[in-house]
Design a protein around this motif. Structure first.
Motif, PDB file in Angstrom:
ATOM      1  N   SER A 145       0.932  -1.178  -0.118  1.00  0.00           N
ATOM      2  CA  SER A 145       0.126  -0.028  -0.110  1.00  0.00           C
ATOM      3  C   SER A 145       0.745   1.129   0.024  1.00  0.00           C
ATOM      4  O   SER A 145       0.429   2.269  -0.549  1.00  0.00           O
ATOM      5  N   PHE A 146       2.213   0.940   0.605  1.00  0.00           N
ATOM      6  CA  PHE A 146       3.058   2.318   0.669  1.00  0.00           C
ATOM      7  C   PHE A 146       4.286   2.288   0.138  1.00  0.00           C
ATOM      8  O   PHE A 146       4.733   1.164   0.023  1.00  0.00           O
ATOM      9  N   ASP A 147       4.895   3.309  -0.492  1.00  0.00           N
ATOM     10  CA  ASP A 147       6.332   3.546  -0.825  1.00  0.00           C
ATOM     11  C   ASP A 147       7.128   3.424   0.326  1.00  0.00           C
ATOM     12  O   ASP A 147       8.244   2.925   0.026  1.00  0.00           O
ATOM     13  N   LEU A 148       6.802   4.300   1.317  1.00  0.00           N
ATOM     14  CA  LEU A 148       7.612   4.414   2.450  1.00  0.00           C
ATOM     15  C   LEU A 148       7.102   4.517   3.616  1.00  0.00           C
ATOM     16  O   LEU A 148       5.885   4.881   3.812  1.00  0.00           O
ATOM     17  N   THR A 149       7.768   3.563   4.720  1.00  0.00           N
ATOM     18  CA  THR A 149       7.012   3.496   6.015  1.00  0.00           C
ATOM     19  C   THR A 149       7.861   3.904   7.103  1.00  0.00           C
ATOM     20  O   THR A 149       9.321   3.481   6.875  1.00  0.00           O
ATOM     21  N   LEU A 150       7.648   4.702   7.904  1.00  0.00           N
ATOM     22  CA  LEU A 150       8.319   5.350   8.934  1.00  0.00           C
ATOM     23  C   LEU A 150       8.045   4.772  10.100  1.00  0.00           C
ATOM     24  O   LEU A 150       6.511   4.802  10.586  1.00  0.00           O
ATOM     25  N   SER A 151       8.624   4.465  11.100  1.00  0.00           N
ATOM     26  CA  SER A 151       8.311   4.151  12.378  1.00  0.00           C
ATOM     27  C   SER A 151       9.185   4.552  13.419  1.00  0.00           C
ATOM     28  O   SER A 151      10.431   4.140  13.516  1.00  0.00           O
ATOM     29  N   ALA A 152       8.829   5.160  14.333  1.00  0.00           N
ATOM     30  CA  ALA A 152       9.647   5.923  15.326  1.00  0.00           C
ATOM     31  C   ALA A 152       9.232   5.919  16.537  1.00  0.00           C
ATOM     32  O   ALA A 152       7.981   5.581  17.242  1.00  0.00           O
ATOM     33  N   HIS A 153      10.270   5.537  17.647  1.00  0.00           N
ATOM     34  CA  HIS A 153      10.195   5.596  18.948  1.00  0.00           C
ATOM     35  C   HIS A 153       9.156   4.600  19.857  1.00  0.00           C
ATOM     36  O   HIS A 153       8.258   4.808  20.546  1.00  0.00           O
TER      37      HIS A 153
END
Length: 233
Positions: A145-153
């Motif tokens: 579904s997504f080109d880029l996934t960000l996952s923080a903290h």
């Protein structure tokens, strides 16, 4: 998981609703606006971060996902205000565990956290479809579904209560919903120590066909929390 178990798991008093700013995201993940344009981006878990709100104003296609989004925005704002007060009181007692060059003092940090919370909740009220509930390790989106996934903290930080199996299941889901790249920040636990199963996670990702690098971030507030995992799919 039964309905009662799910309800207990989602009780608001068990959720910490504090978030970082758009600027912090850009620094911690070493991003600039050109990295985000023409991309579909997932922030998961997003909490009270203002990244989705601010990036969307700049024309970026961002979706935020978090366990907290099962709750009403007014309840989340009240919980966030309570959590910020609690966090600032405790942080003032442990200032030596943090670097005070990104923020000059606790009061400046408090203002940034309040602004992130307000921006997040305001955007949630105006654009509810951008904020999708998720109970990790499950992520409620179709494949790729997504080109880029960000996952923080979140990942790695709570290794005292989230085991390796949880992390590997979450990684598998992140890989499923992402087409190009995943970035995870930071790589340490709450004590500032490198996550003790990180090499096993990297091995899992490598065996899944990913190219994985540990990359220095442009952001360090919690001492030693200054690197991210960049996963090319």
């Amino acid at each position: 998981m039964s309905r009662d178990e799910t309800k207990n798991y989602l009780e608001l008093d068990r959720i910490i609703f504090i978030g970082r700013s758009y600027e912090e995201y850009m620094d911690m993940f070493r991003l600039d606006l050109s990295d985000l344009q023409d991309k579909k981006i997932l922030d998961c878990p997003a909490g009270a971060c203002s990244f989705t709100a601010r990036a969307s104003m700049l024309g970026i296609d961002v979706t935020a996902s978090d366990i907290a989004y099962t709750h009403l925005s007014d309840d989340l704002k009240n919980k966030g205000l309570e959590d910020i007060r609690y966090a600032m009181n405790n942080l003032a007692k442990a200032k030596d565990a943090y670097r005070w060059d990104y923020f000059s003092d606790v009061e400046e940090l408090r203002r940034h956290r309040l602004k992130a919370l307000t921006d997040c909740v305001d955007d949630m009220n105006a654009n509810q479809d951008r904020y999708v509930p998720a109970i990790l390790p499950s992520i409620p989106f179709p494949d790729h579904s997504f080109d880029l996934t960000l996952s923080a903290h979140f990942l790695f930080m709570y290794s005292d209560r989230l085991d390796l199996t949880f992390h590997l299941k979450t990684m598998k889901e992140l890989l499923r919903v992402t087409k190009e790249e995943i970035r995870i920040f930071p790589l340490v636990d709450l004590e500032g120590q490198r996550y003790n199963h990180l090499d096993e996670v990297i091995q899992f990702l490598t065996e899944a066909g990913c190219v994985v690098k540990e990359v220095k971030s442009n952001y360090e507030f919690h001492a030693n929390a200054n690197s991210m995992l960049v996963i090319k799919i």
